[in-house]
Design a protein around this motif. Structure first.
Motif, PDB file in Angstrom:
ATOM      1  N   ASN A 172      34.026  45.929  37.129  1.00 32.03           N
ATOM      2  CA  ASN A 172      34.564  44.921  38.314  1.00 32.03           C
ATOM      3  C   ASN A 172      35.610  45.737  38.909  1.00 32.03           C
ATOM      4  O   ASN A 172      35.829  45.593  40.205  1.00 32.03           O
ATOM      5  CB  ASN A 172      35.744  44.076  37.588  1.00 32.03           C
ATOM      6  CG  ASN A 172      34.744  42.856  36.850  1.00 32.03           C
ATOM      7  OD1 ASN A 172      33.522  43.140  36.809  1.00 32.03           O
ATOM      8  ND2 ASN A 172      35.360  41.798  36.245  1.00 32.03           N
ATOM      9  N   ASP A 229      32.224  44.974  43.942  1.00 32.49           N
ATOM     10  CA  ASP A 229      32.818  43.572  44.285  1.00 32.49           C
ATOM     11  C   ASP A 229      31.923  42.376  43.867  1.00 32.49           C
ATOM     12  O   ASP A 229      32.680  41.620  43.240  1.00 32.49           O
ATOM     13  CB  ASP A 229      32.826  43.645  45.807  1.00 32.49           C
ATOM     14  CG  ASP A 229      33.856  44.391  46.254  1.00 32.49           C
ATOM     15  OD1 ASP A 229      35.063  44.529  45.542  1.00 32.49           O
ATOM     16  OD2 ASP A 229      34.006  44.706  47.793  1.00 32.49           O
ATOM     17  N   LEU A 230      30.552  42.687  43.665  1.00 30.55           N
ATOM     18  CA  LEU A 230      30.034  41.606  43.114  1.00 30.55           C
ATOM     19  C   LEU A 230      30.038  41.303  41.921  1.00 30.55           C
ATOM     20  O   LEU A 230      30.391  40.128  41.635  1.00 30.55           O
ATOM     21  CB  LEU A 230      28.448  42.112  43.258  1.00 30.55           C
ATOM     22  CG  LEU A 230      27.315  40.992  42.702  1.00 30.55           C
ATOM     23  CD1 LEU A 230      27.306  39.847  43.962  1.00 30.55           C
ATOM     24  CD2 LEU A 230      25.870  41.608  42.785  1.00 30.55           C
ATOM     25  N   SER A 231      30.259  42.276  41.016  1.00 34.78           N
ATOM     26  CA  SER A 231      30.748  42.021  39.626  1.00 34.78           C
ATOM     27  C   SER A 231      31.948  41.419  39.475  1.00 34.78           C
ATOM     28  O   SER A 231      32.159  40.631  38.721  1.00 34.78           O
ATOM     29  CB  SER A 231      30.685  43.467  38.962  1.00 34.78           C
ATOM     30  OG  SER A 231      31.108  43.526  37.661  1.00 34.78           O
ATOM     31  N   GLU A 232      33.039  41.604  40.270  1.00 38.57           N
ATOM     32  CA  GLU A 232      34.273  41.214  40.167  1.00 38.57           C
ATOM     33  C   GLU A 232      34.019  39.775  40.646  1.00 38.57           C
ATOM     34  O   GLU A 232      34.584  38.860  39.902  1.00 38.57           O
ATOM     35  CB  GLU A 232      35.275  41.824  41.170  1.00 38.57           C
ATOM     36  CG  GLU A 232      36.711  41.750  40.674  1.00 38.57           C
ATOM     37  CD  GLU A 232      37.687  41.829  41.548  1.00 38.57           C
ATOM     38  OE1 GLU A 232      37.401  42.345  42.580  1.00 38.57           O
ATOM     39  OE2 GLU A 232      38.677  41.639  41.153  1.00 38.57           O
ATOM     40  N   LYS A 233      33.579  39.327  41.622  1.00 36.78           N
ATOM     41  CA  LYS A 233      33.432  38.187  42.066  1.00 36.78           C
ATOM     42  C   LYS A 233      32.795  37.230  40.962  1.00 36.78           C
ATOM     43  O   LYS A 233      33.087  36.006  40.781  1.00 36.78           O
ATOM     44  CB  LYS A 233      32.485  37.966  43.331  1.00 36.78           C
ATOM     45  CG  LYS A 233      33.564  38.338  44.635  1.00 36.78           C
ATOM     46  CD  LYS A 233      32.688  38.003  45.876  1.00 36.78           C
ATOM     47  CE  LYS A 233      33.755  38.190  46.969  1.00 36.78           C
ATOM     48  NZ  LYS A 233      33.137  39.326  47.960  1.00 36.78           N
ATOM     49  N   LEU A 234      31.576  37.809  40.478  1.00 30.96           N
ATOM     50  CA  LEU A 234      30.948  36.987  39.442  1.00 30.96           C
ATOM     51  C   LEU A 234      31.795  36.792  37.954  1.00 30.96           C
ATOM     52  O   LEU A 234      31.975  35.767  37.463  1.00 30.96           O
ATOM     53  CB  LEU A 234      29.782  37.904  38.976  1.00 30.96           C
ATOM     54  CG  LEU A 234      28.511  37.660  39.804  1.00 30.96           C
ATOM     55  CD1 LEU A 234      27.374  38.633  39.323  1.00 30.96           C
ATOM     56  CD2 LEU A 234      27.979  36.190  39.926  1.00 30.96           C
ATOM     57  N   ASP A 255      35.586  37.938  37.300  1.00 34.19           N
ATOM     58  CA  ASP A 255      36.957  38.157  37.252  1.00 34.19           C
ATOM     59  C   ASP A 255      37.584  36.783  37.118  1.00 34.19           C
ATOM     60  O   ASP A 255      38.583  36.514  36.197  1.00 34.19           O
ATOM     61  CB  ASP A 255      37.353  38.879  38.430  1.00 34.19           C
ATOM     62  CG  ASP A 255      38.717  39.192  38.200  1.00 34.19           C
ATOM     63  OD1 ASP A 255      39.188  39.993  37.033  1.00 34.19           O
ATOM     64  OD2 ASP A 255      39.865  38.893  38.754  1.00 34.19           O
ATOM     65  N   THR A 256      37.314  35.606  37.926  1.00 35.56           N
ATOM     66  CA  THR A 256      37.757  34.587  37.626  1.00 35.56           C
ATOM     67  C   THR A 256      37.784  33.725  36.279  1.00 35.56           C
ATOM     68  O   THR A 256      38.750  33.150  36.047  1.00 35.56           O
ATOM     69  CB  THR A 256      37.274  33.332  38.449  1.00 35.56           C
ATOM     70  OG1 THR A 256      37.049  34.224  40.113  1.00 35.56           O
ATOM     71  CG2 THR A 256      38.079  32.305  38.661  1.00 35.56           C
TER      72      THR A 256
END
Lengths: 278, 285
Positions: free
Chosen positions: A107, A111-116, A118-119
């Protein structure tokens, strides 16, 4: 010549204070100061027990606790239980820590991994992991799986958050330098990003170690057939307060050992950092 | 007596391969959003020339340097090295070519040393993605000798002074024998004495290696002391192209240099009456 008395009298208190200062420094170097307060508490505690202010079934005397520990050590139960607890703690730390580290890295870099993820992770983080105990017992019974799951879940979040934070806070100028000097992405990771994130990752590790013991104590106290927590709960059944107190002291000692280990790792890997130099 | 005079490395024969590369720029433009920082810039730099770029802050000189160094992409226009366009990223750009040379290296305003790597490992970074070996270590020591810091190879960066850090950064830039070395005000943060020492060091190293050098600076005297040619950039264009044909080493404050400096400064300051530079914000003309 007019004030002979005052000039003679002045040095005396200074010399005394100097001597006291020297003694103080020497004591500090030996490490006595760190331990003076615990020793004092121990002495007061023993005195209270000896003079009858504390009854044995409320709090046994330090001597009685030491004796109980000695007996447990002789019977072999102590080593066996501490070893079992230690293995559980380490297994949980390694599994949860590795997953947290992997997510933190992914993450931090993508950015992609984080968006997927992190929330979801941030929401899960706000659930106290010990609140899952009833569910975990339903899922895993009171086997090793339950304790492993709880410890791994507990250590996951501090390691995840601090790894992510460490990677996000790397000086972008250094990354730009590395790129322009032709480092491949792998080299950039190895030489710039990982070492740059390491101080933060180690902070996460220290938090994780605290959570690791806490989780294990709770898990072993509620449901276990071996380990330090089990030892304490069994002793409670028979009103063996000395063994209960001894178990608690072992947890304190293990926590101290874990912290000292983390400090040692910091000191050896962060020698470049002015803040850790000493 | 400066550290430069004490370095035997300078007396070594120059590497016959470390020649520079020529640079051709045609119609180069770069805008950030709606603000044009550079527009329609043409420039030819022959092999091995030392070019200094001066201008007010915000006039686009650092942007030009970043474009040359491949740290940024132009909005329009072409950049060619020795007549060839360039892969803007990847090992073919930053890494060494077949002869062991890298094409372009940048020396930044800040030293940008890795705080967690010792001086030696920091210089080694300059070789790009190369595993360390006895040969690379030998090259690191040579590069550090060239900047007079060989005995500090085992130190952590935080114990070095600002000037020493920049010398390590210079060694890191030199170790791959770049064909073009871009300097982004590398001496801006140094004290006056260290600055002069560093200028002499830069000149001697350039005379030894003969790479093409592009120096961005706000110090006109520095530009005149070091460069073969001084460019003045205003509002994203080259508005003055001055050949400095004086023998080296030049004496700071000599009459010829002072006269040239006055001319450039007059130009820079004189323009103020007609248009405030702020070219990044309002590129007129």
């Amino acid at each position: 010549m007019s004030t002979p008395t005052s000039t003679l009298a002045a040095p005396r208190p200074r010399r005394v204070s100097l001597l006291a200062g020297k003694l103080f420094k020497k004591l500090r170097r030996v490490g006595v100061l760190n331990w003076s307060l615990p020793i004092l508490l121990l002495v007061v505690w023993q005195a209270c027990s000896s003079f009858g202010y504390l009854t044995n079934n409320i709090l046994p005397s330090p001597a009685a606790v030491a004796l109980a520990g000695w007996k447990l050590a002789l019977s072999g139960a102590l080593v066996a239980n501490v070893w079992v607890s230690f293995l559980r703690a380490m297994a949980g730390l390694i599994i949860g820590g590795a997953i947290g580290f992997a997510f933190g890295f992914a993450n931090g870099l993508s950015d992609l991994s984080e968006k997927l993820t992190d929330t979801t992770l941030q929401m899960a983080r706000n659930i106290p992991h010990l609140a899952l105990i009833p569910l975990v017992i339903l899922w895993f019974g009171i086997d090793e799986g339950a304790k492993l799951f709880l410890v791994a879940l507990g250590v996951f979040f501090p390691i995840y958050l601090n790894t992510l934070h460490g990677i996000r806070n790397i000086d972008p100028q250094l990354v730009e330098m590395g790129r322009s000097y032709g480092l491949t992405p792998r080299e950039l990771l190895r030489r710039v990003i990982f070492p740059g994130a390491l101080p933060s990752i180690l902070v996460g590790l220290r938090y994780a170690l605290g959570i690791m013991w806490l989780t294990l104590i709770v898990a072993e106290t509620i449901a276990a057939q071996s380990g330090i927590g089990y030892m304490a709960m069994q002793a409670r059944e028979f009103m063996q307060t000395d063994i209960v107190v001894f178990s608690i002291l072992i947890y304190a000692a293990l926590g101290k050992v874990a912290d000292a280990t983390a400090r040692l790792i910091e000191k050896t890997t962060l020698a470049w950092h002015p803040a850790y130099k000493r | 007596m400066s550290f430069v005079d004490l370095c035997p490395a300078f007396e070594k024969n120059a590497d016959p391969f470390s020649d520079g590369v020529s640079l051709t720029i045609r119609g180069l433009a770069r805008s950030f959003g709606s603000t044009k920082v550079l527009s329609g810039l043409d420039l030819d730099v022959p092999t091995g020339q030392f070019v200094a770029i001066v201008g007010r802050s915000g006039c686009g000189k650092s942007t030009l340097l970043r474009l040359i160094a491949g740290l940024d992409e132009p909005t329009e226009g072409r950049l060619r090295f020795a007549g060839k366009a360039l892969a803007r990223s990847g090992p073919s750009f930053g890494g060494p070519n077949l002869a062991g040379h890298s094409l372009v290296r940048v020396m930044f305003q800040e030293p940008r040393l890795l705080p967690w790597a010792r001086v030696m490992a920091n210089v080694e970074i300059g070789l790009g993605a190369v595993e360390s070996s006895p040969q690379t270590r030998q090259r690191v020591i040579e590069a550090l000798e060239a900047v007079g810091l060989a005995e500090r190879a085992g130190e952590w960066p935080f114990v070095l002074s600002g000037g020493q850090k920049q010398r390590v950064a210079l060694a890191r830039a030199l170790i791959s024998r770049p064909q073009l070395l871009a300097f982004d005000e590398p001496l801006g943060a140094l004290d006056a004495l260290t600055r002069i020492e560093m200028q002499r060091l830069l000149e001697r190293i350039w005379l030894r290696d003969r790479f093409t050098a592009i120096l961005v600076t706000h110090d006109v005297m520095e530009a005149l002391t070091l460069a073969d040619r001084v460019l003045l950039i205003e509002s994203g264009r080259v508005t003055l192209d001055l050949a400095v044909d004086l023998p080296r080493p030049r004496r700071r404050g000599s009459a010829e240099l002072a006269q040239l400096e006055e001319g450039i400064l007059d130009r820079l300051l004189g323009d103020e009456q007609f248009e405030s530079c702020g070219s990044a914000r309002s590129p007129r003309r």
